[in-house]
Design a protein around this motif. Structure first.
Motif, PDB file in Angstrom:
ATOM      1  N   LEU A 104       0.835  -1.198   0.000  1.00 34.91           N
ATOM      2  CA  LEU A 104       0.000   0.000   0.000  1.00 34.91           C
ATOM      3  C   LEU A 104       0.877   1.257   0.000  1.00 34.91           C
ATOM      4  O   LEU A 104       0.534   2.238  -0.656  1.00 34.91           O
ATOM      5  N   ALA A 105       1.981   1.228   0.724  1.00 32.29           N
ATOM      6  CA  ALA A 105       3.129   2.139   0.540  1.00 32.29           C
ATOM      7  C   ALA A 105       2.912   3.597   0.927  1.00 32.29           C
ATOM      8  O   ALA A 105       3.887   4.313   1.127  1.00 32.29           O
ATOM      9  N   TYR A 106       1.683   4.070   1.057  1.00 33.63           N
ATOM     10  CA  TYR A 106       1.466   5.488   1.327  1.00 33.63           C
ATOM     11  C   TYR A 106       2.212   5.952   2.579  1.00 33.63           C
ATOM     12  O   TYR A 106       2.796   7.033   2.609  1.00 33.63           O
ATOM     13  N   ILE A 107       2.159   5.129   3.631  1.00 35.00           N
ATOM     14  CA  ILE A 107       2.734   5.534   4.902  1.00 35.00           C
ATOM     15  C   ILE A 107       4.239   5.748   4.789  1.00 35.00           C
ATOM     16  O   ILE A 107       4.820   6.547   5.522  1.00 35.00           O
ATOM     17  N   ASN A 108       4.866   5.042   3.834  1.00 35.80           N
ATOM     18  CA  ASN A 108       6.308   5.196   3.648  1.00 35.80           C
ATOM     19  C   ASN A 108       6.671   6.565   3.085  1.00 35.80           C
ATOM     20  O   ASN A 108       7.827   6.998   3.163  1.00 35.80           O
ATOM     21  N   LEU A 109       5.683   7.244   2.496  1.00 33.68           N
ATOM     22  CA  LEU A 109       5.886   8.599   1.975  1.00 33.68           C
ATOM     23  C   LEU A 109       5.367   9.660   2.938  1.00 33.68           C
ATOM     24  O   LEU A 109       5.453  10.856   2.661  1.00 33.68           O
ATOM     25  N   GLY A 110       4.787   9.211   4.049  1.00 33.07           N
ATOM     26  CA  GLY A 110       4.278  10.167   5.026  1.00 33.07           C
ATOM     27  C   GLY A 110       2.895  10.681   4.718  1.00 33.07           C
ATOM     28  O   GLY A 110       2.542  11.801   5.103  1.00 33.07           O
ATOM     29  N   THR A 111       2.082   9.865   4.049  1.00 31.00           N
ATOM     30  CA  THR A 111       0.729  10.307   3.715  1.00 31.00           C
ATOM     31  C   THR A 111      -0.274   9.190   3.946  1.00 31.00           C
ATOM     32  O   THR A 111       0.093   8.017   4.090  1.00 31.00           O
ATOM     33  N   SER A 112      -1.527   9.555   4.016  1.00 29.75           N
ATOM     34  CA  SER A 112      -2.603   8.571   4.123  1.00 29.75           C
ATOM     35  C   SER A 112      -2.960   8.065   2.725  1.00 29.75           C
ATOM     36  O   SER A 112      -2.423   8.532   1.723  1.00 29.75           O
ATOM     37  N   CYS A 113      -3.886   7.115   2.674  1.00 35.51           N
ATOM     38  CA  CYS A 113      -4.194   6.445   1.401  1.00 35.51           C
ATOM     39  C   CYS A 113      -5.276   7.197   0.633  1.00 35.51           C
ATOM     40  O   CYS A 113      -5.850   8.179   1.110  1.00 35.51           O
ATOM     41  N   ASP A 114      -5.556   6.722  -0.585  1.00 31.56           N
ATOM     42  CA  ASP A 114      -6.529   7.389  -1.445  1.00 31.56           C
ATOM     43  C   ASP A 114      -7.177   6.376  -2.379  1.00 31.56           C
ATOM     44  O   ASP A 114      -6.969   5.173  -2.276  1.00 31.56           O
ATOM     45  N   VAL A 115      -8.002   6.866  -3.292  1.00 32.31           N
ATOM     46  CA  VAL A 115      -8.694   6.074  -4.320  1.00 32.31           C
ATOM     47  C   VAL A 115      -9.455   4.890  -3.708  1.00 32.31           C
ATOM     48  O   VAL A 115      -9.510   3.806  -4.261  1.00 32.31           O
ATOM     49  N   GLY A 116     -10.023   5.112  -2.512  1.00 32.48           N
ATOM     50  CA  GLY A 116     -10.915   4.121  -1.927  1.00 32.48           C
ATOM     51  C   GLY A 116     -10.261   3.001  -1.155  1.00 32.48           C
ATOM     52  O   GLY A 116     -10.952   2.079  -0.710  1.00 32.48           O
ATOM     53  N   ALA A 117      -8.952   3.054  -0.923  1.00 31.74           N
ATOM     54  CA  ALA A 117      -8.286   1.961  -0.202  1.00 31.74           C
ATOM     55  C   ALA A 117      -8.836   1.815   1.214  1.00 31.74           C
ATOM     56  O   ALA A 117      -9.038   0.692   1.701  1.00 31.74           O
ATOM     57  N   SER A 118      -9.102   2.933   1.896  1.00 28.63           N
ATOM     58  CA  SER A 118      -9.600   2.853   3.269  1.00 28.63           C
ATOM     59  C   SER A 118     -11.033   2.339   3.327  1.00 28.63           C
ATOM     60  O   SER A 118     -11.489   1.873   4.377  1.00 28.63           O
ATOM     61  N   TRP A 119     -11.752   2.416   2.210  1.00 30.42           N
ATOM     62  CA  TRP A 119     -13.109   1.860   2.110  1.00 30.42           C
ATOM     63  C   TRP A 119     -13.047   0.364   1.839  1.00 30.42           C
ATOM     64  O   TRP A 119     -13.768  -0.425   2.456  1.00 30.42           O
ATOM     65  N   ALA A 120     -12.178  -0.040   0.924  1.00 34.48           N
ATOM     66  CA  ALA A 120     -12.151  -1.433   0.483  1.00 34.48           C
ATOM     67  C   ALA A 120     -11.410  -2.361   1.444  1.00 34.48           C
ATOM     68  O   ALA A 120     -11.862  -3.484   1.703  1.00 34.48           O
ATOM     69  N   LEU A 121     -10.273  -1.915   1.960  1.00 31.29           N
ATOM     70  CA  LEU A 121      -9.443  -2.818   2.755  1.00 31.29           C
ATOM     71  C   LEU A 121     -10.177  -3.416   3.963  1.00 31.29           C
ATOM     72  O   LEU A 121     -10.165  -4.645   4.140  1.00 31.29           O
ATOM     73  N   PRO A 122     -10.805  -2.619   4.830  1.00 28.02           N
ATOM     74  CA  PRO A 122     -11.483  -3.229   5.979  1.00 28.02           C
ATOM     75  C   PRO A 122     -12.602  -4.180   5.570  1.00 28.02           C
ATOM     76  O   PRO A 122     -12.865  -5.169   6.267  1.00 28.02           O
ATOM     77  N   ARG A 123     -13.267  -3.907   4.452  1.00 29.45           N
ATOM     78  CA  ARG A 123     -14.332  -4.783   3.991  1.00 29.45           C
ATOM     79  C   ARG A 123     -13.789  -6.121   3.513  1.00 29.45           C
ATOM     80  O   ARG A 123     -14.450  -7.149   3.635  1.00 29.45           O
ATOM     81  N   LEU A 124     -12.606  -6.108   2.928  1.00 34.02           N
ATOM     82  CA  LEU A 124     -12.032  -7.327   2.372  1.00 34.02           C
ATOM     83  C   LEU A 124     -11.290  -8.167   3.403  1.00 34.02           C
ATOM     84  O   LEU A 124     -11.356  -9.400   3.370  1.00 34.02           O
ATOM     85  N   VAL A 125     -10.569  -7.509   4.308  1.00 37.78           N
ATOM     86  CA  VAL A 125      -9.664  -8.262   5.188  1.00 37.78           C
ATOM     87  C   VAL A 125      -9.936  -8.042   6.671  1.00 37.78           C
ATOM     88  O   VAL A 125      -9.285  -8.665   7.508  1.00 37.78           O
ATOM     89  N   GLY A 126     -10.881  -7.174   7.020  1.00 40.15           N
ATOM     90  CA  GLY A 126     -11.118  -6.857   8.419  1.00 40.15           C
ATOM     91  C   GLY A 126     -10.259  -5.690   8.875  1.00 40.15           C
ATOM     92  O   GLY A 126      -9.222  -5.378   8.281  1.00 40.15           O
ATOM     93  N   LEU A 127     -10.684  -5.049   9.950  1.00 34.68           N
ATOM     94  CA  LEU A 127     -10.021  -3.831  10.396  1.00 34.68           C
ATOM     95  C   LEU A 127      -8.578  -4.078  10.824  1.00 34.68           C
ATOM     96  O   LEU A 127      -7.671  -3.310  10.480  1.00 34.68           O
ATOM     97  N   GLY A 128      -8.338  -5.143  11.571  1.00 34.01           N
ATOM     98  CA  GLY A 128      -6.991  -5.388  12.072  1.00 34.01           C
ATOM     99  C   GLY A 128      -5.974  -5.574  10.963  1.00 34.01           C
ATOM    100  O   GLY A 128      -4.900  -4.952  10.973  1.00 34.01           O
ATOM    101  N   ARG A 129      -6.297  -6.429  10.001  1.00 39.40           N
ATOM    102  CA  ARG A 129      -5.373  -6.662   8.884  1.00 39.40           C
ATOM    103  C   ARG A 129      -5.248  -5.402   8.027  1.00 39.40           C
ATOM    104  O   ARG A 129      -4.163  -5.098   7.532  1.00 39.40           O
TER     105      ARG A 129
END
Length: 267
Positions: A139-164
């Motif tokens: 996902l790599a965003y954090i390595n640049l010092g920024t949060s995610c975009d293009v719906g990653a924060s919407w899709a990821l918890p739905r697909l893998v759960g909040l912890g993962r």
């Protein structure tokens, strides 16, 4: 919709290839591992607008030219002006993601090489993701010092759960195709040499299916986690009523009684 040239020598940042009812959108900045810049983001938005107006399209494939799917956002754009560069990238990318999610036609992501940052975010918006077994993800965003975009924060918890999802997003570590499959991020990991054939087989299957029903199904599933049961039941009833008016439902019923495969037309 019309197609752009598929010649690898073209400077177009996005290649649009059509095979019957299947449209392939190929990210085309191979020298930059298809890192998305403003022209590519705008081209993807324009392609999504065209797809939204073309009922003859029954499956969409997202893939990358050259050695990878997409290495993320173009850092040169952000380096020149982080604030305006991010806005110029995200406005068309977000519109494209929204339009693709609203299509009746299912969307497949075909992933090889690397899918990082915005590339991984776009992959997560697809209904199906097939990846080469040697593909790599971050996902790599954090390595640049920024949060995610293009719906990653919407899709990821739905697909893998909040912890993962938090682990993937906040640690910024690379992971493999087998891990992605185990976590539910991709539909299947296949040998790299078999990826094209596997995607085409799935695309042909989806393109011959009941496209209107697919559209309702994908929208119902996406909305389900934000609705209560009564609201979802009402939405399901409305979608079923629409399908009940379709030629495909009548064909599906007749095929069942005739004990033959249904010949859906997407209508």
């Amino acid at each position: 919709m019309s197609a752009t040239p598929t010649d690898a020598s073209t400077d177009a940042p996005l290649l649009i290839e059509r095979d019957g009812a299947i449209v392939t959108l190929r990210f085309h900045r191979p020298g930059a591992l298809n890192a998305v810049d403003v022209p590519m983001a705008q081209a993807l938005r324009d392609a999504a607008r065209a797809l939204a107006q073309d009922a003859s399209v029954r499956c969409v494939v997202l893939c990358g030219a050259g050695k990878g799917f997409m290495a993320g956002g173009d850092l040169a754009t952000l380096r020149a002006d982080p604030v305006q560069g991010a806005r110029d990238l995200l406005e068309p990318l977000n519109e494209a993601a929204t339009l693709l999610a609203q299509l009746d036609a299912p969307v497949i992501a075909q992933v090889h090489g690397v899918a990082a940052g915005a590339g991984l975010s776009l992959m997560l918006q697809a209904d199906f993701a097939l990846a080469a077994d040697n593909a790599r993800f971050n996902l790599a965003y954090i390595n640049l010092g920024t949060s995610c975009d293009v719906g990653a924060s919407w899709a990821l918890p739905r697909l893998v759960g909040l912890g993962r999802a938090l682990e993937i997003a906040m640690l910024g570590e690379a992971f493999t195709a087998p891990q992605a499959q185990q976590w539910g991020l991709i539909h299947r990991a296949v040998p790299a040499a078999e990826l094209d054939a596997a995607v085409q087989q799935l695309a042909q299957r989806l393109a011959s299916g009941p496209t209107r029903a697919y559209g309702h199904m994908r929208r119902l599933m996406r909305a389900s986690l934000t609705r209560d049961l009564a609201t979802q039941l009402q939405a399901e009833a409305q979608a079923f009523d629409d399908c009940a008016h379709s030629a495909d439902l009548r064909e599906g019923i007749e095929a069942f009684y005739a004990k033959r495969p249904a010949a859906f037309q997407g209508r």
